[in-house]
Design a protein around this motif. Structure first.
Motif, PDB file in Angstrom:
ATOM      1  N   TYR A 178       0.814  -1.202  -0.038  1.00  0.00           N
ATOM      2  CA  TYR A 178       0.151   0.093  -0.017  1.00  0.00           C
ATOM      3  C   TYR A 178       0.890   1.267   0.025  1.00  0.00           C
ATOM      4  CZ  TYR A 178      -4.391  -2.199   0.557  1.00  0.00           C
ATOM      5  OH  TYR A 178      -5.654  -3.154   0.427  1.00  0.00           O
ATOM      6  N   ALA A 206       0.976   4.161  -2.545  1.00  0.00           N
ATOM      7  CA  ALA A 206       0.674   5.578  -2.380  1.00  0.00           C
ATOM      8  C   ALA A 206       1.675   6.475  -2.876  1.00  0.00           C
ATOM      9  CB  ALA A 206       0.269   5.568  -0.853  1.00  0.00           C
ATOM     10  N   TRP A 228      -6.916  10.169  -1.891  1.00  0.00           N
ATOM     11  CA  TRP A 228      -6.882   8.793  -1.096  1.00  0.00           C
ATOM     12  C   TRP A 228      -5.380   8.565  -0.935  1.00  0.00           C
ATOM     13  CZ3 TRP A 228      -3.904   5.009  -3.154  1.00  0.00           C
ATOM     14  CH2 TRP A 228      -3.591   4.905  -4.597  1.00  0.00           C
ATOM     15  N   SER A 229      -4.529   8.887  -1.871  1.00  0.00           N
ATOM     16  CA  SER A 229      -3.013   8.720  -1.473  1.00  0.00           C
ATOM     17  C   SER A 229      -2.422   9.449  -0.440  1.00  0.00           C
ATOM     18  CB  SER A 229      -2.084   8.552  -2.896  1.00  0.00           C
ATOM     19  OG  SER A 229      -2.266  10.070  -3.328  1.00  0.00           O
ATOM     20  N   ARG A 230      -2.919  10.629  -0.310  1.00  0.00           N
ATOM     21  CA  ARG A 230      -2.496  11.496   0.635  1.00  0.00           C
ATOM     22  C   ARG A 230      -3.016  10.576   2.032  1.00  0.00           C
ATOM     23  NH1 ARG A 230      -4.924  16.787  -0.463  1.00  0.00           N
ATOM     24  NH2 ARG A 230      -5.122  15.960  -2.490  1.00  0.00           N
ATOM     25  N   LEU A 274      -3.802   7.745   2.664  1.00  0.00           N
ATOM     26  CA  LEU A 274      -2.996   6.381   3.201  1.00  0.00           C
ATOM     27  C   LEU A 274      -1.547   6.850   3.644  1.00  0.00           C
ATOM     28  CD1 LEU A 274      -3.749   3.612   2.677  1.00  0.00           C
ATOM     29  CD2 LEU A 274      -2.693   3.633   0.306  1.00  0.00           C
ATOM     30  N   LEU A 275      -0.763   7.746   2.838  1.00  0.00           N
ATOM     31  CA  LEU A 275       0.420   8.055   3.354  1.00  0.00           C
ATOM     32  C   LEU A 275       0.429   8.382   4.741  1.00  0.00           C
ATOM     33  CD1 LEU A 275       1.961   9.710   0.185  1.00  0.00           C
ATOM     34  CD2 LEU A 275       2.663   7.540   1.258  1.00  0.00           C
ATOM     35  N   GLU A 302     -12.549   9.743  -6.576  1.00  0.00           N
ATOM     36  CA  GLU A 302     -11.376   8.868  -6.077  1.00  0.00           C
ATOM     37  C   GLU A 302     -11.366   7.522  -6.036  1.00  0.00           C
ATOM     38  OE1 GLU A 302      -8.494  10.389  -4.558  1.00  0.00           O
ATOM     39  OE2 GLU A 302      -9.131  12.274  -5.296  1.00  0.00           O
ATOM     40  N   TYR A 318      -8.660   4.934  -7.238  1.00  0.00           N
ATOM     41  CA  TYR A 318      -8.290   4.020  -6.505  1.00  0.00           C
ATOM     42  C   TYR A 318      -8.294   2.555  -6.911  1.00  0.00           C
ATOM     43  CZ  TYR A 318      -7.661   1.555  -2.135  1.00  0.00           C
ATOM     44  OH  TYR A 318      -7.457   0.889  -0.795  1.00  0.00           O
ATOM     45  N   CYS A 329      -5.652   1.905  -9.662  1.00  0.00           N
ATOM     46  CA  CYS A 329      -4.304   1.631  -8.729  1.00  0.00           C
ATOM     47  C   CYS A 329      -4.273   0.503  -8.230  1.00  0.00           C
ATOM     48  CB  CYS A 329      -4.134   2.892  -7.778  1.00  0.00           C
ATOM     49  SG  CYS A 329      -3.581   4.314  -8.684  1.00  0.00           S
TER      50      CYS A 329
END
Lengths: 163, 406
Positions: free
Chosen positions: A58, A62, A71-73, A75-76, A139, A143, A146
């Motif tokens: 994950y 991200a 979403w990546s933000r 997640l990070l 998103e 997502y 990805c």
């Protein structure tokens, strides 16, 4: 239209390659540390390493996407603050063990309605809690793209390693 | 009463309008202060008695109170409204506010379109505009009626709400106006200043005169104005035109835009999620999307478990993998990942692939220290990773990322 499509495919390819390289590297690092560290046969160890690989996957996804997406933000941020949050949660659990019952009751009163489909989706997409429905759908689309890429890459790697 | 009173009223009236026109702010229709700032206007106009002598107080008032209004952020909408007087759209507004006194109305007109002096004088004189101003330039121009007009004239006989709806269609910012109207309807007749009375009488007269045909004309003019006022602010706003029979107030328009956005996203998602093409209905589709995301996440979990259980001894049998790869080259995966051909080229077929993969070979020296340090299996691993990364290098500009991290 065509140029847009080409750009999109190139973008996904770019993300895919970045994700593959990152994930392989982190996987390698893990393997190396495991190799130097200890045994693999243990069930708990395996579980832990599964978790770690998942998190690595994950995180590398991200990172490959970058901070341009919500979403990546999210997640990070979650991954970065994982340790701290876990510590806080543990502490909170210890502290609020006594008045846990009360809180549950209060929550029930406040959130009386059944979670809708949108809420379910919100839970699935990282960072979806703070989005309106339009953003959420956008998103989600990214997502899903990805995630599909990630699954494909991981599948390939696993096949490579297992064959 | 009719003739002389009209004249006097018009004189005072025009003076008033001009005085109000000195006010620095151009538009106040759209902001919430409009309604609240209105009562002082009314009271002041009572005091000032609307004569030629009242101009001073009027302008004072406008100087004092309107700047506040101007600072209000809600004014961003005013560009719409400034258009209205220039299109002489305010003539159409006259019958739109039947309940409130014409005195209030004229104030409103004056305060709405303060920059457009001539137009306001035109628009600000409700009693005159039928007899005299109709022949003036702007109105004459409006008389050119097209298909739309004739189509809309049928609506002329319909009640006020319909006409209001039309205005709302052309410019959804008239909601405040409507609100203000509600306020005015409470205000007007209670004001006992003589001019206000005169104006009220005139207003009534106008109302009487405005038969069905005039209403039809007004509506027609509105319809004519719609495209004009709709085109100008297109740069600033996402302009939505409502089709016939659709709701036209701003909330409905916004809601419609939102729904269109959502359905567009849904279509986008429909392409992504397999087996979602034939599904209609958002709820089912959302279910499908949720299922798909969950399945993907589970797959990731499963694959990571698989990767965790991979035995190093097995996985390091790289030669076996590669021989299998060479025997059964998995074109799809290789093309997707870009690292399996890299492995092949490294271990087996350097010479064959060398011309084809100059980038990989060029980027070799960067990683040679890592090769020296690592033991055999890790080296093979690293070559995998490294090859994929070199493929990335050949693809894109992130060569700089990889080097420092390794």
């Amino acid at each position: 239209m065509t140029s847009k499509h080409v750009r999109a495919t190139r973008h996904t390819k770019f993300i895919k390659n970045r994700f593959a390289s990152r994930f392989l590297r982190s996987h390698l690092r893990m393997k190396r540390s495991d190799r130097f560290g200890g045994s693999q046969s243990n069930e708990g160890v395996r579980k832990r390493s599964t978790h770690r690989i998942k998190i690595a996957a994950y995180a590398s996804m991200a990172l490959a996407v970058g901070p341009s997406r919500t979403w990546s933000r999210a997640l990070l941020f979650k991954l970065r603050n994982r340790a701290r949050l876990q510590g806080v949660l543990r502490k909170r659990c210890l502290v609020s063990k006594k008045n846990k019952k009360k809180r549950v009751v209060r929550n029930k009163v406040i959130i009386s309605r059944e979670p809708s489909r949108t809420d379910t989706l919100r839970k699935l997409v990282p960072g979806g809690d703070s989005m309106d429905i339009c953003c959420l759908l956008e998103e989600t689309a990214h997502y899903i793209k990805c995630l599909a890429t990630q699954v494909k890459v991981m599948q390939t790697i696993a096949d490579q390693l297992l064959l | 009463m009719d003739g002389s009173g009209d004249k006097n009223g018009d004189l005072g009236y025009q003076n008033r309008v001009e005085s109000v026109m000195k006010c620095p702010s151009s538009g106040m229709n759209t902001n919430p202060f409009y309604v609240s700032a209105w009562d002082p206007v009314v009271s002041l106009s009572q005091i000032g008695n609307f004569g030629g002598s009242s101009t001073g107080s009027q302008s004072e008032f406008s100087n004092s109170s309107f700047p506040i209004v101007m600072e209000n952020p809600g004014i961003s909408n005013t560009c719409h409204l400034v258009h209205y007087p220039s299109d002489s759209g305010f003539v159409e507004l006259v019958p739109k506010f039947p309940g409130f006194g014409s005195g209030n109305f004229s104030e409103m007109v004056g305060s709405v379109g303060l920059t457009e002096c001539g137009q306001i004088v035109n628009a600000g004189c409700p009693p005159n505009y039928k007899e005299a101003n109709n022949e003036s330039t702007a109105h004459g121009a409006k008389r050119q009626e097209d298909q739309q007009l004739s189509e809309e004239t049928t609506i002329g006989a319909l009640p006020n709400g319909k006409r209001r709806r039309l205005v709302a269609e052309s410019n959804s910012l008239f909601d405040p106006n409507k609100n203000a109207e509600g306020e005015f309807q409470k205000d007007p007749s209670g004001e006992s200043s003589d001019i206000a009375k005169e104006l009220d009488e005139k207003k009534q007269k106008v109302e009487q005169n405005c038969g069905a045909n005039l209403r039809g004309k007004q509506v027609a003019k509105q319809a004519k104005d719609n495209p004009q006022s709709g085109e100008a602010p297109k740069d600033d706003y996402i302009h939505v035109r409502a089709r016939r029979g659709q709701a036209t107030n701003s909330h409905s328009l916004a809601e419609r835009v939102r729904r269109e956005k959502i359905s567009e996203r849904m279509r986008m998602l429909q392409e992504l999620v397999p087996g979602c093409n034939k599904i209609t209905g958002k709820a089912v589709m959302l279910d499908e999307i949720i299922n798909y995301v969950q399945s993907l996440q589970q797959q990731v979990e499963f694959l990571s478990m698989k990767l965790a259980t991979v035995n190093p001894e097995v996985s390091n049998d790289v030669e076996k993998i590669q021989s299998k790869d060479i025997l059964h080259p998995r074109g799809g995966n290789a093309a997707i990942l870009g690292f399996s051909p890299g492995i092949n080229s490294h271990q087996y077929s350097h010479g064959i692939f060398q011309p084809g993969m100059p980038v990989i070979l060029n980027s070799n020296p960067q990683f040679s220290p890592a090769h020296a340090v690592l033991d055999n299996e890790l080296q093979s691993f690293f070559q995998m990773g490294f090859d994929s990364s070199s493929a990335v290098d050949s693809l894109g500009p992130n060569a700089g990322h990889l080097k420092p991290e390794l």
